[in-house]
Design a protein around this motif. Sequence first.
Motif, PDB file in Angstrom:
ATOM      1  N   GLY A  83      41.502  42.733  32.364  1.00 54.45           N
ATOM      2  CA  GLY A  83      41.863  43.168  31.496  1.00 54.45           C
ATOM      3  C   GLY A  83      43.410  42.985  31.627  1.00 54.45           C
ATOM      4  O   GLY A  83      44.207  43.301  31.068  1.00 54.45           O
ATOM      5  N   LEU A  84      43.891  44.091  32.877  1.00 56.03           N
ATOM      6  CA  LEU A  84      45.186  44.206  33.586  1.00 56.03           C
ATOM      7  C   LEU A  84      45.422  43.533  34.408  1.00 56.03           C
ATOM      8  O   LEU A  84      46.146  42.557  34.387  1.00 56.03           O
ATOM      9  N   THR A  85      45.164  43.449  35.305  1.00 53.54           N
ATOM     10  CA  THR A  85      44.839  42.795  36.514  1.00 53.54           C
ATOM     11  C   THR A  85      44.849  41.115  36.321  1.00 53.54           C
ATOM     12  O   THR A  85      43.571  40.736  36.219  1.00 53.54           O
ATOM     13  N   LEU A  86      46.155  40.746  36.581  1.00 52.02           N
ATOM     14  CA  LEU A  86      46.163  38.377  36.472  1.00 52.02           C
ATOM     15  C   LEU A  86      45.118  38.045  38.294  1.00 52.02           C
ATOM     16  O   LEU A  86      45.566  37.810  38.454  1.00 52.02           O
ATOM     17  N   ARG A  87      43.736  38.535  38.387  1.00 50.15           N
ATOM     18  CA  ARG A  87      43.273  37.397  39.039  1.00 50.15           C
ATOM     19  C   ARG A  87      41.488  38.213  38.504  1.00 50.15           C
ATOM     20  O   ARG A  87      41.481  38.921  37.742  1.00 50.15           O
ATOM     21  N   MET A  88      40.846  37.046  38.537  1.00 52.36           N
ATOM     22  CA  MET A  88      39.170  37.179  38.492  1.00 52.36           C
ATOM     23  C   MET A  88      39.214  38.028  40.279  1.00 52.36           C
ATOM     24  O   MET A  88      39.183  37.765  40.712  1.00 52.36           O
ATOM     25  N   ARG A  89      37.350  39.167  39.529  1.00 52.16           N
ATOM     26  CA  ARG A  89      36.891  39.320  40.544  1.00 52.16           C
ATOM     27  C   ARG A  89      35.954  39.011  40.285  1.00 52.16           C
ATOM     28  O   ARG A  89      34.982  39.023  39.826  1.00 52.16           O
ATOM     29  N   ASP A  90      35.227  38.655  41.705  1.00 56.90           N
ATOM     30  CA  ASP A  90      33.448  38.735  42.037  1.00 56.90           C
ATOM     31  C   ASP A  90      33.066  39.508  42.642  1.00 56.90           C
ATOM     32  O   ASP A  90      32.098  39.490  43.392  1.00 56.90           O
ATOM     33  N   ASP A  91      33.622  40.629  43.311  1.00 56.90           N
ATOM     34  CA  ASP A  91      32.881  41.595  44.076  1.00 56.90           C
ATOM     35  C   ASP A  91      32.228  42.707  43.535  1.00 56.90           C
ATOM     36  O   ASP A  91      32.191  44.352  44.317  1.00 56.90           O
ATOM     37  N   VAL A  92      32.278  43.170  42.249  1.00 57.40           N
ATOM     38  CA  VAL A  92      32.255  43.733  41.392  1.00 57.40           C
ATOM     39  C   VAL A  92      30.870  43.666  41.043  1.00 57.40           C
ATOM     40  O   VAL A  92      31.241  42.788  40.397  1.00 57.40           O
ATOM     41  N   ASP A  93      30.301  44.419  40.885  1.00 53.30           N
ATOM     42  CA  ASP A  93      29.042  44.483  38.853  1.00 53.30           C
ATOM     43  C   ASP A  93      29.712  45.902  38.137  1.00 53.30           C
ATOM     44  O   ASP A  93      30.578  46.413  38.555  1.00 53.30           O
ATOM     45  N   VAL A  94      29.007  45.592  36.804  1.00 52.43           N
ATOM     46  CA  VAL A  94      29.779  46.956  36.004  1.00 52.43           C
ATOM     47  C   VAL A  94      28.811  47.301  35.306  1.00 52.43           C
ATOM     48  O   VAL A  94      27.278  47.241  33.946  1.00 52.43           O
ATOM     49  N   LEU A  95      28.262  48.683  35.302  1.00 53.81           N
ATOM     50  CA  LEU A  95      27.550  49.605  34.685  1.00 53.81           C
ATOM     51  C   LEU A  95      27.582  50.169  33.690  1.00 53.81           C
ATOM     52  O   LEU A  95      29.343  50.339  33.755  1.00 53.81           O
ATOM     53  N   VAL A  96      27.411  50.133  32.427  1.00 52.93           N
ATOM     54  CA  VAL A  96      27.214  50.189  31.433  1.00 52.93           C
ATOM     55  C   VAL A  96      26.179  51.839  30.727  1.00 52.93           C
ATOM     56  O   VAL A  96      25.090  50.844  30.952  1.00 52.93           O
ATOM     57  N   SER A 412      50.541  31.833  31.087  1.00 57.98           N
ATOM     58  CA  SER A 412      49.722  31.750  32.172  1.00 57.98           C
ATOM     59  C   SER A 412      48.372  31.918  31.150  1.00 57.98           C
ATOM     60  O   SER A 412      48.344  33.189  29.921  1.00 57.98           O
ATOM     61  N   PRO A 413      47.505  31.920  31.872  1.00 58.22           N
ATOM     62  CA  PRO A 413      45.952  31.777  31.099  1.00 58.22           C
ATOM     63  C   PRO A 413      45.430  33.312  31.102  1.00 58.22           C
ATOM     64  O   PRO A 413      45.509  34.476  29.626  1.00 58.22           O
ATOM     65  N   LEU A 414      45.440  33.933  31.956  1.00 57.72           N
ATOM     66  CA  LEU A 414      45.119  35.303  32.296  1.00 57.72           C
ATOM     67  C   LEU A 414      46.406  36.360  31.624  1.00 57.72           C
ATOM     68  O   LEU A 414      45.758  37.774  31.133  1.00 57.72           O
ATOM     69  N   GLU A 415      47.512  35.987  31.889  1.00 54.96           N
ATOM     70  CA  GLU A 415      48.027  36.971  30.976  1.00 54.96           C
ATOM     71  C   GLU A 415      48.292  36.434  29.592  1.00 54.96           C
ATOM     72  O   GLU A 415      48.436  37.557  28.762  1.00 54.96           O
ATOM     73  N   THR A 416      47.343  35.653  28.694  1.00 51.87           N
ATOM     74  CA  THR A 416      47.698  35.309  27.711  1.00 51.87           C
ATOM     75  C   THR A 416      47.519  36.109  27.388  1.00 51.87           C
ATOM     76  O   THR A 416      46.804  36.916  26.417  1.00 51.87           O
ATOM     77  N   LEU A 417      45.738  36.270  28.147  1.00 50.05           N
ATOM     78  CA  LEU A 417      44.534  36.372  27.670  1.00 50.05           C
ATOM     79  C   LEU A 417      44.492  37.954  27.906  1.00 50.05           C
ATOM     80  O   LEU A 417      44.208  39.159  26.886  1.00 50.05           O
ATOM     81  N   ARG A 418      45.623  38.708  28.087  1.00 50.76           N
ATOM     82  CA  ARG A 418      45.724  40.628  28.680  1.00 50.76           C
ATOM     83  C   ARG A 418      46.380  40.611  27.536  1.00 50.76           C
ATOM     84  O   ARG A 418      46.235  42.132  27.637  1.00 50.76           O
ATOM     85  N   HIS A 419      47.030  39.710  26.841  1.00 52.56           N
ATOM     86  CA  HIS A 419      47.615  40.303  26.030  1.00 52.56           C
ATOM     87  C   HIS A 419      47.018  40.483  24.455  1.00 52.56           C
ATOM     88  O   HIS A 419      47.107  41.368  23.328  1.00 52.56           O
ATOM     89  N   ALA A 420      45.771  39.708  24.670  1.00 48.68           N
ATOM     90  CA  ALA A 420      44.267  40.158  23.439  1.00 48.68           C
ATOM     91  C   ALA A 420      43.930  40.876  24.800  1.00 48.68           C
ATOM     92  O   ALA A 420      42.412  41.564  23.252  1.00 48.68           O
ATOM     93  N   THR A 421      43.796  41.529  24.980  1.00 43.55           N
ATOM     94  CA  THR A 421      42.963  42.673  26.104  1.00 43.55           C
ATOM     95  C   THR A 421      43.571  43.950  25.891  1.00 43.55           C
ATOM     96  O   THR A 421      44.406  44.966  25.597  1.00 43.55           O
ATOM     97  N   GLY A 422      43.812  44.664  27.539  1.00 45.45           N
ATOM     98  CA  GLY A 422      44.801  45.169  27.909  1.00 45.45           C
ATOM     99  C   GLY A 422      45.820  45.330  27.296  1.00 45.45           C
ATOM    100  O   GLY A 422      46.343  46.919  27.078  1.00 45.45           O
ATOM    101  N   ARG A 423      46.728  44.677  27.667  1.00 45.71           N
ATOM    102  CA  ARG A 423      48.104  45.702  26.814  1.00 45.71           C
ATOM    103  C   ARG A 423      47.581  45.758  25.377  1.00 45.71           C
ATOM    104  O   ARG A 423      48.190  46.622  24.903  1.00 45.71           O
ATOM    105  N   ALA A 424      46.638  45.240  24.521  1.00 51.26           N
ATOM    106  CA  ALA A 424      46.846  45.324  23.035  1.00 51.26           C
ATOM    107  C   ALA A 424      46.529  46.931  22.730  1.00 51.26           C
ATOM    108  O   ALA A 424      46.116  47.425  22.268  1.00 51.26           O
TER     109      ALA A 424
END
Length: 497
Positions: A83-96, A412-424
């Motif tokens: 939502g903030l960093t303009l790259r995709m990560r494949d080195d982590v899992d997400v714990l909920v 860019s696509p990720l910058e666009t997506l950031r406007h609707a996630t982290g920036r929002a």
Amino acid sequence: MCACAYLQTAEDHAHHGAGCRCGAPETLAAFRRIEAHLSRRELLGGAAAVMGLFAGFGLTPHTAWGQTAGQPLLITNVRVFDGLTLRMRDDVDVLVEGGRIAALPPRGEGPADAARFDGGGRALIPGLIDCHWHATLTSVSQMTAMSADIAYVQFIAAREAGETVMRGFTTVRDTGGPAFALKRAIDEGICEGPRIFPSGAMISQTAGHGDYRPVNHLPWAFRDPLSYAEEVGVSALADGRAAVLLRTREQLMKGASQIKLMAGGGVSSLYDPLDTMQFTLDELRAGVEAASDWGTYVCTHVYTAAGIRRSIEAGVKCIEHGQLADEATVKLMADEGIWWSIQPFLADEDANVKALPEQRTQQEYVAEGTVRAYEMMLHHRVKSAFGTDILMSPGLAKTQGRQLAKLTRFMSPLETLRHATGRAGELLALSGERAPYGGAPLGVIAPGALADLLIVDGEPDRDLTFLADPDASLRLIMKGGRVVKDTMSARGEAGAQ
């Protein structure tokens, strides 16, 4: 109901029959409760009892599956956009855990006792946020909004709220309308829908963008009743400092997380030209002061450079629209740290429906300014977040994701997506203590954030066209740790372990 429920005196009941219990205190108390729930006041206020009827129309929340109580959930095998960093990560899992993101452990190193959900190598992104939404006014025509029974409007809004979540928008900032009852119904699990940051009624001067009265209702006298739009909470008219303070405080009392003031003319308006300035500086300051006393902020509907400058001078924190700003004003916004909520008004197939030629002319004028506005916003690095402002246009809400995707023409696509996630999410945080969901971060995949998550068929770092077809591309939708859609399998592509 027994007819004698309406008998008023002891003598009436005596004549009705000695065995009747209609006059008993407990019976009369029950009747009073029923009458209260069915009263006009309760309908206008959005009583939970009325909203509870949504269950009969298939609008109640549906959980695809939930976490085992007390057991964390580990989402594995995903490419993560945080939502903030303009790259995709494949080195982590997400714990909920407990409705929030508990941690981002290195891939394959999550807790052994967690249930697992395999994302099948797909992209995981935060739930989307629309920062300029009208939850109760999106899917009705202007005629319906201004004349239909408000309960009918709320039923349509509840249906649309469920569809909004299924498009991946798990949070909206409602910038005007009677959304308090809908928000409560969603939060209480009566119907499905996004988190709502409500502004309440749009506060407008007489002859302003929120004045929906026809001219044959003028002149207004102090003893005249409110217009229907005011009565049901679409708008609130205020002239002078005292009236602005009153109307602002009323919305705060109802639970507004921020305040919306109309500081200029609009495209849809019949009587306030687009170029007009609305509210004096002192009136705008009154709204800002009242909101500030409650720890929150004011956003203003305004298009022109002069209106934007007056808003900034008054202490407004966010400009809604602003497509007619000039370069100097945009630079001022950047220097003052003002947020700019621009919408993709491009006079294309996704534009709000306008019936009159003069409205369409103004719409085209704003569309020309929209392109320049995005270019200036990016050049001067003004803080900005995504919103659509789909308004009184039945059927258009389905374009919500597509309208986000089209912004890749500017960034860019990720910058666009950031406007609707982290920036929002950063914009929502301006509500401070008035933020309605405990102040937890939204729009990001980070420890402590609310677990609003999407697993998608698509490559967000390449293009966002997949958002135009959410039925097919959104494979998993999670809101607050609760899965509301899962088309991958019961528990992930590879199943739970």
